[in-house]
Design a protein around this motif. Structure first.
Motif, short mmCIF file in Angstrom:
data_model
loop_
_atom_site.label_atom_id
_atom_site.label_comp_id
_atom_site.label_asym_id
_atom_site.label_seq_id
_atom_site.Cartn_x
_atom_site.Cartn_y
_atom_site.Cartn_z
N LYS A 92 2.79 -1.58 -17.35
CA LYS A 92 3.04 -1.19 -15.95
C LYS A 92 3.37 -2.38 -15.07
O LYS A 92 4.13 -2.26 -14.11
CB LYS A 92 1.85 -0.42 -15.40
N THR A 93 2.82 -3.56 -15.39
CA THR A 93 3.07 -4.73 -14.54
C THR A 93 4.51 -5.21 -14.64
O THR A 93 4.98 -5.92 -13.76
CB THR A 93 2.13 -5.87 -14.94
N PRO A 115 3.81 -2.00 -6.71
CA PRO A 115 3.30 -1.94 -8.08
C PRO A 115 2.77 -0.54 -8.40
O PRO A 115 2.55 0.29 -7.50
CB PRO A 115 2.17 -2.96 -8.07
N PRO A 136 -0.25 1.95 -9.33
CA PRO A 136 -1.65 1.91 -8.88
C PRO A 136 -2.54 1.21 -9.91
O PRO A 136 -2.28 1.25 -11.11
CB PRO A 136 -2.03 3.39 -8.74
N ASP A 137 -3.60 0.59 -9.42
CA ASP A 137 -4.55 -0.07 -10.31
C ASP A 137 -5.16 0.92 -11.30
O ASP A 137 -5.53 0.56 -12.42
CB ASP A 137 -5.67 -0.73 -9.50
N SER A 138 -5.27 2.17 -10.89
CA SER A 138 -5.88 3.19 -11.73
C SER A 138 -4.99 3.65 -12.88
O SER A 138 -5.46 4.31 -13.81
CB SER A 138 -6.26 4.41 -10.88
N ASP A 177 0.86 -1.17 0.00
CA ASP A 177 0.00 0.00 0.00
C ASP A 177 0.90 1.23 0.00
O ASP A 177 1.59 1.50 0.98
CB ASP A 177 -0.90 -0.01 1.23
N ARG A 231 -2.28 1.05 -18.82
CA ARG A 231 -1.28 0.02 -19.15
C ARG A 231 0.07 0.65 -19.43
O ARG A 231 1.11 0.17 -18.96
CB ARG A 231 -1.75 -0.78 -20.37
N TYR A 264 4.59 8.19 -9.22
CA TYR A 264 4.91 6.87 -8.67
C TYR A 264 6.26 6.89 -7.97
O TYR A 264 6.41 6.34 -6.86
CB TYR A 264 4.92 5.84 -9.80
#
Length: 432
Positions: A96-97, A105, A107-109, A20, A112, A122
């Motif tokens: 991004k992964t 990682p 953020p999910d938002s 987080d 790609r 980030y």
């Protein structure tokens, strides 16, 4: 620098905290030297990390996770300065992964392909998470071996004249430390502007002008596209054959395909990479672009040259919106004469001619093991180079530089922890 938290390093891996970004990482107790005496912050450090871009932050975070308190030095007055000052249109060309740094990682938002500002945000969050507080505005002038039989083997010399003895030095200044700006024939006669791509932010200053972009790597191709999208008359000078790949093919990122092909036997992977290039991009010679004789994978592996990852430039070239000319023969007052004999007017010449690591400037008294591009051949030095580590210089791996940085940072942190745990000379307190 990373916040000192005292204590002793066990040399063992510690579980990573929940990922987080709003919850600061709680590091284990840090190694402070085998004598447990406090270090003099002016003259001593167990580990110095030079550079606070992605490579330096990743290395520092991996060290913090293993219980160390690295001291991070950055010559700019801001964290991740290169990313803050890249051209505005820039997006990652890698998903991004496969582009995140160890332990956190994107953020999910995030999309790609993360945009420049998203990467900056980030990196800021990453530094906060691991308590990394670089000393900003600190110019490292040189890294030199110390001539003491005992104690720390390396000395970091600052432009201010201050010297810091260190057991380990992690060099994370990157492959793009110094712009490469070749002298063009006749450029003293040219009445327009000549600038390196490092100075380009957006198309606004070039409104109403004719701009020649020299070079067809990812930077040159994307800047040419950005200029064209904003109505600037743009041309490219491309003197050598090139490898071009689509960023995505049928919805699949080319990065993921290249990683898959790299796992195959070399000959098969190279052949398939060339086949996919030819099927998806095709022959562009009638537009002035000639295909390289080797596959994108082989060129990356052997020369460290990343293929041009197309995000729309080729379509603009095919539509006649971007002209492609060969190499430059000479500049004159109002324009450029090319090696095919043609001559065209330009108001500005933008050099997308790359960068150099310029490591020799940092090591005036040390012979490093370097490849033909001036990149270090080893992530961690051996023998006389023990205690030196390099993160962010491997430009030959498929999958992108950020992915390589993540792997190298973890490798270096583990090597330093093992050296400390084994009680080697680099676990000693820096006092001579």
């Amino acid at each position: 620098m990373a916040r000192p938290v005292g204590g002793r390093d066990t040399g063992l891996h510690h579980p990573r905290a929940a990922m987080d970004p709003d919850s600061p990482f709680q590091p284990p107790e840090a190694f402070r030297g085998s004598s447990h005496a406090p270090l003099d912050p002016e003259t001593e450090a167990d580990i110095v990390v030079v550079g606070a871009g992605p490579a330096g932050l990743a290395a520092a975070a991996c060290l913090v996770q293993r219980g160390h308190s690295p001291r991070v030095l950055e010559r700019a007055r801001e964290l991740a300065p290169s990313w803050r000052h890249h051209y505005e249109r820039l997006h990652l060309h890698t998903v991004k992964t496969h582009s995140a740094l160890p332990g956190m990682p994107f953020p999910d938002s995030a999309p790609r392909y993360v945009p420049r500002q998203g990467v900056v945000d980030y990196l800021d969050a990453y530094a906060r998470r691991y308590g990394i507080e670089p000393e900003l505005g600190v110019q490292v002038q040189s890294i030199e071996p110390r001539e003491h039989e005992h104690g720390a083997p390396w000395q970091v010399v600052l432009a201010s004249g201050r010297q810091i003895a260190a057991n380990h030095v992690v060099v994370a200044t990157g492959a793009n430390r110094r712009p490469r700006a070749p002298q063009l024939p006749g450029q003293e006669a040219f009445e327009g502007r000549i600038l390196h791509s490092r100075s380009y932010r957006n198309a606004q200053p070039f409104a109403g002008q004719r701009v020649l972009v020299v070079g067809f790597g990812n930077t040159g191709a994307e800047i040419a596209l950005d200029l064209t999208e904003h109505g600037v008359r743009t041309a490219l000078s491309v003197r050598s054959p090139v490898n071009i790949v689509r960023r995505d093919v049928l919805g699949r990122p080319t990065q993921l395909s290249s990683l898959m092909l790299a796992r195959l036997p070399t000959a098969i992977g190279d052949a398939l990479a060339a086949l996919f290039r030819d099927l998806t991009v095709g022959d562009l010679s009638r537009f002035g672009l000639h295909t390289a004789a080797v596959s994108p994978l082989r060129q990356l592996r052997e020369e460290g040259r990343t293929p041009m990852i197309d995000v729309g430039t080729v379509a603009r070239i095919k539509a006649g919106e971007i002209q492609v000319y060969p190499g430059i023969q000479t500049l004159n007052a109002g324009g450029v004469r090319f090696t095919d004999g043609s001559e065209h007017p330009f108001d500005a010449v933008l050099l997308a001619t790359g960068y150099e690591a310029a490591l020799d400037e940092l090591f005036p008294y040390t012979r490093l093991a370097q490849d033909e591009r001036g990149m270090p051949r080893e992530v961690s030095g051996q023998g006389a180079l023990e205690g030196l580590h390099f993160v962010g210089f491997d430009v030959r791996q498929p999958g992108g530089l950020l992915r390589s940085i993540a792997a190298e940072a973890q490798d270096v942190a583990e090597r330093i922890s093992q050296s400390t745990a084994q009680g080697g000379r680099h676990a000693q307190h820096p006092h001579p």
